[in-house]
Every structure is written in C-alpha cells, then in structure tokens.
Design a protein around this motif. Sequence first.
Motif: not given
Length: 399
Positions: A286-287, A322-325, A331-334
């Motif tokens: 979980l990020p 913005r960080a949540l968006d 790719g960014h999430r991974a």
Amino acid sequence: MTGRRVLILSAGMGAGHDGVAAELARRLVEDGAEAEIVDVLQLLPLGLGSLLRRGYQWVITRAPWLYDVIYQVFFIAKRAPSASPLTVLTAARLGRLPGLHRYDEVVSTFHLAAQATGRLRERGRLRTRSTVLVTDFAVHRMWLHPGNDRHLCPNPALTGPITAATGRPAVPCAPVVRPAFTRPDGGAAARASIGARPGDRLVLISAGSWGVGPVARAARVLARSGRYTPVVLCGRNAALRRRLEAAGDGPALGWRDDVPALMAAAYALVDNGAGLTCEEAFAAGLPVISYRPIAGHGRDGVRAMARAGVTVHARRGADLLRALDRLADDGHRARQVARAAALSASPPAETLIGAPPDPPARPPARQQARHAGQARSRAADEARACARIGGDLDSRQLP
C-alpha cells in the motif's frame, strides 16, 4: 536456534514498540527459542513508568511544541547530557532483574532500554550479548550507546552512521511486521464493514494508537476534493473519533484488529508518524503519503522515509492531493511500492538474533568510556545533518 533464550525489552509508548516486540517474540518461539518480553517502564519504582507514559502521551497530543523542545534538547542536541537520571535508574533496576544472566541475548526495541543495556554492558554488569532493534526509521542519540554489541536497522541507510557513532556493528534487517500484512485479504468485507460505496476510493489516515496529529485536517482535505473517501484510524482516542464523526468527512474508526483487511481495501495510506503502521503498509503493498508529521522523531522519520523514496512527504493539502492523484499512474505506483517492498529483502531480524555474527573485539573499558562522548556527539551531528538534508529533499519530493 532450539533452546536459545532471548529477553526482549520494550515499552508501552504507543503500540509500535510493543508490536515489534510481540511479533519478534512470536517468530523466535516458532523457531524453537524461548522469548520473554519485559516493559522497562514497569521496572521503574514509585509508578515512574506510568507517569512517564502518561506525560509523554499528554505532551504529544496536547503540547507538541513542548515535545519538540524536549526532543531538540535531549535527543539530538550536540551538548545533551550523556546519561539522564532516568537511564541510570532504569539500568539499575534492569541489572537486578531476576534471571537476567540466564538469557543468551537481550534485544531492546525502545531507546531507553537501549541506553540501560548499553550502560550495564559497558560496566560489565551484563554478560549477555546486547542487541538494539531500532524501531524508528530515523535514529537519534538515545538509540546509540557504544556499550551495546550491535544494532539491527529496518532502514539500511542508518547502518553507516550508527557504526560511525558507536564503533559497534550495525546491520540491516527486514521490518518486523505480522504475516497478515504480507498477504492482506478481506478487502471486500472491510469495505462493507465501514459502509463504503462501490467506486469509493478509500484512503486510510493513521493517527497511531493514541490518535495524535492534525488528522482532521487531512480528512477534510480529502473529503472536500470529492475524489477520495478518508477513513481515519483513531486508535484508542475516543474523543478524536467523536469529533471526526461530528464533522462528517468520512468514516472514523476506533481500535481495529482488521487493519490488514482495511489496507487491502484502501487506495493509499496517509501517515504522520513514520512508525510501524508505515512498515505494515509497505509489507501490504500500500503506497504511503506522509502529511503534517508529529513533532520530534515523527518529523525526522518522515524525512528519512522520503529520502529513501519509500514515501512521499506532502507539506500542503494541495501536495497531498497531487501525490494521491499520481498514484493512479500504474507505473508510478509500482515504483513507489517496489522501493518500499525492497526493505524486506534484508535478513529477518529473528535470523540475525538466532545466528549472530561474532562482534568485533571490544576495546578496553577505559578507551571505550573515553570515546563514548565523542560517539554521541557524532550521532547528534548526523541527526541534525539528516534533518537539514531532509528539509531540502522534502521540498523537491513533488513535481
């Protein structure tokens, strides 16, 4: 490992230290060892431990500015006292603990315990190997006593500074979290239990077991965006839960035993303490976004996690959104999840305790005592440097 006896020293300051101690003990017992947990605060006479716990809880929830002053003066200041009266008293009481020397190893998961064991070991009053398991992501001088044999660090970046400060080995270990977080499930049931609607993008907001920090502000930012549904974990702070329920910005939950399932249902975690909950989220994939951290060690831990790239430190509400968006980009999430998951590639703490490497030869006691003050000074310098660097990096975390 069979037959090995380990004493784990913790403290009921929130739930993080005890959570690590309990999971470590479970693993050791599963491997065939004997493990016992002792709360060092309960060793103190005249109810001093309870007074210390209540005082810390009051100051961290009601007067965080005062805690920040205490932290600056006693935890990271260059000229802080080398040993507090509380350390001396704790060491004295620990040294009289029945059966102390029957253990093969003593493991401290709280900094006051680390100071006490280091003091005893330095003076030859603790014959058992002493290991410090750092439960913070950033280290302050109270974690560092050159009398201890070694440190285990979930943050690999700490090993060099700790070794430089103490002259003792420091090695990375995987974060100590319960297995349920490494394979979280039950997300659908967790969503139903809090009344989430289909399509709600749930964001957990952690306030720790004591419910601290400006979490109401974080919930308001998310709720007003219309894009996220905040779910605040209020811990055991019933007053905070009532205030949040009255505000109506989203579900406000008390103490929960199904946090792994809630993480399985969530889009992200917003945290302010950089403690065990963050490491549980890392294990769950979980990020984590850090927002308005609590004073002192919480702020330094948030900066350290941001430097490591395992979280993003959002300073303002717009940064938080913005960080949540950005996490909607697969790719960014991974990449963020992968950096956090990489912490678990270090050896498990229980294997290092069960089969420890031989420590370097201990210098003569007189020489060790002479270098102790210099080591603590170096540690304080490192902590301040990290704080300064962290401030610079935090401002560049978000595009």
